[in-house]
Write a protein that holds these residues in place. Structure first.
Motif, short mmCIF file in Angstrom:
data_model
loop_
_atom_site.label_atom_id
_atom_site.label_comp_id
_atom_site.label_asym_id
_atom_site.label_seq_id
_atom_site.Cartn_x
_atom_site.Cartn_y
_atom_site.Cartn_z
N ARG A 137 0.85 -1.19 0.00
CA ARG A 137 0.00 0.00 0.00
C ARG A 137 0.89 1.24 0.00
O ARG A 137 1.97 1.23 0.60
CB ARG A 137 -0.90 0.01 1.24
CG ARG A 137 -1.83 -1.18 1.32
CD ARG A 137 -3.02 -1.03 0.41
NE ARG A 137 -3.76 -2.29 0.27
CZ ARG A 137 -4.93 -2.38 -0.34
NH1 ARG A 137 -5.49 -1.31 -0.89
NH2 ARG A 137 -5.54 -3.55 -0.44
N ARG B 25 1.99 -4.93 -7.36
CA ARG B 25 0.59 -4.63 -7.11
C ARG B 25 0.53 -3.74 -5.87
O ARG B 25 0.64 -4.22 -4.75
CB ARG B 25 -0.23 -5.92 -6.89
CG ARG B 25 -0.36 -6.82 -8.10
CD ARG B 25 -1.24 -6.18 -9.18
NE ARG B 25 -1.45 -7.10 -10.29
CZ ARG B 25 -0.62 -7.23 -11.33
NH1 ARG B 25 0.48 -6.48 -11.38
NH2 ARG B 25 -0.88 -8.08 -12.30
N LYS C 84 -1.62 -0.65 -4.01
CA LYS C 84 -2.88 0.08 -3.94
C LYS C 84 -2.79 1.19 -2.89
O LYS C 84 -1.90 1.19 -2.05
CB LYS C 84 -4.03 -0.87 -3.59
CG LYS C 84 -4.15 -2.07 -4.53
CD LYS C 84 -4.47 -1.65 -5.95
CE LYS C 84 -4.65 -2.88 -6.85
NZ LYS C 84 -4.90 -2.48 -8.25
#
Length: 397
Positions: free
Chosen positions: A87, A133, A135
């Motif tokens: 994140r 990945r 986010k």
């Protein structure tokens, strides 16, 4: 709380086990990938906006590829796959306009750069696929990160644990891996790859080292040369061991080899991940560089966590600094342990608890007085500890 420890210290026990996974081990590659991504993103935030924004890139997995190694050559048939997950702050409000942070290019560039630097025989363009990945962070943790007007607020309730000093067995395991991956050794024996793992067992006055080292196939022509490299490496380890311990030391180098059946630890890249060995953040070395089942350990993975307020990272570092200084600066403290517990949402320099235990004949009053001031000093450094983390001054894995 500061107290004298009870029971038998690790160095006095009849048996001891310790492990180190070297820089080319799949788990260590994942730790390094996560940490380098965090450092690169932190530096981008600093350069662009003057502060580090919320992020945690502490999840990473390495999926092994497929390769065929043989004496004198070999080829990678299917690339490894390295995925960084986490994140981060992906957008920054600049008062009427919004900047989009180029997370992908930052992570991919940083990862490929250090992979090229560290692994001599890894073709980053064809032997490994790097992916990510990432986010936006969860609202509550972003709020904790951003709401601190002075001392950062802990983003988790977590433990930091550390011990000092290393026993002879621990030192020997550490220095064996460092030797085999040192530039000097690689210049003498380039056939030994970067994927090195060392397991140490001390029992009955002897230390047994089991060393697994991926060998570079294109640099080794036949079994005789392979055996010569193993012999030379073993002898160098034993010479180094003489400088560390008076115990008898036995080295078993590439124990799974079977010369009669033509089974050797050969790799194309010097990495076991080329042929199916997978990796993950947090499965390898703890802060300080070792896996020590005979010692108290935190299960936190420090790599990739933000350096500002993630106590799973900074409390392990602070605890290590406290015991390192206590055992080196106070005569009569032979061994020390530190445990630090945070509370989410509270200032990082106000832990719920700090417990220090020690072995040795130093007076309790002297140790208590010194350690109290030592803890206060190290806690006061926490709001700026990120500066040293970005300079890679701590061994996080």
């Amino acid at each position: 709380m500061i107290s004298r420890a009870h029971g038998i210290s690790v160095s006095s026990r009849p048996i001891e086990m310790v492990e180190r996974k070297g820089k080319g081990h799949p788990d260590t590659i994942c730790d390094r990938a996560a940490e380098e991504a965090s450092i690169s993103l932190s530096k981008y935030y600093l350069d662009k906006y003057g502060r580090i924004f919320h992020h945690n890139l502490d999840k990473c997995v390495l999926i092994g590829g497929q390769a065929r190694a043989r004496f004198g050559g070999g080829e990678v048939l299917e690339p490894m796959y390295l995925m960084i997950v986490g994140r981060a702050t992906t957008k920054v409000d600049k008062g009427g306009s919004t900047d989009v942070v180029p997370i992908g290019s930052i992570i991919l560039s940083a990862t490929k750069s250090w992979l090229r630097k560290e692994f001599r025989f890894l073709d980053v363009d064809s032997h490994v696929v790097v992916d990510y990945r990432v986010k936006p962070g969860s609202v509550d943790l972003v709020h904790v990160f951003d709401s601190s007007s002075g001392v950062p607020l802990a983003n988790d309730t977590s433990l930091g644990v550390a011990f000092a000093p290393y026993t002879e067995t621990e030192r020997l395991v550490m220095e064996t891996e460092r030797l085999l991956n040192s530039p000097d050794f690689k210049a003498r024996r380039p056939e030994v790859g970067e994927d090195v793992k060392v397991m140490g067992l001390r029992e009955n006055g002897s230390i047994h080292l089991t060393v697994a080292a991926a060998m570079v196939s294109k640099l080794i022509n036949d079994r005789d040369q392979y055996a010569s490299v193993v012999k030379d490496a073993t002898e160098e380890i034993l010479r180094m061991a003489d400088r560390i311990t008076h115990d008898d030391v036995e080295v078993n180098f590439n124990a799974a080899d079977d010369y009669k059946r033509d089974r050797y630890y050969l790799t194309v890249t010097g990495l076991s991940a080329e042929n199916g060995d997978d990796g993950q953040v947090g499965r390898g070395n703890r802060v300080g560089g070792l896996i020590t089942p005979m010692r108290p350990m935190s299960l936190e993975a420090a790599a990739g966590k933000n350096p500002i307020n993630h106590v799973g990272k900074i409390y392990n570092i602070a605890a290590q600094e406290i015991v390192n200084r206590l055992t080196s600066e106070v005569s009569g403290v032979d061994e020390a342990y530190c445990y630090m517990l945070s509370k989410i949402g509270h200032p990082i320099d106000e832990p719920q608890a700090v417990q220090v235990e020690y072995y040795g004949d130093a007076s309790e009053d002297r140790v208590r007085s010194y350690t109290t001031s030592l803890i206060e000093e190290e806690l006061s450094r926490l709001p700026r500890i990120w500066e040293d983390i970005l300079q890679r001054k701590y061994e996080l894995f």
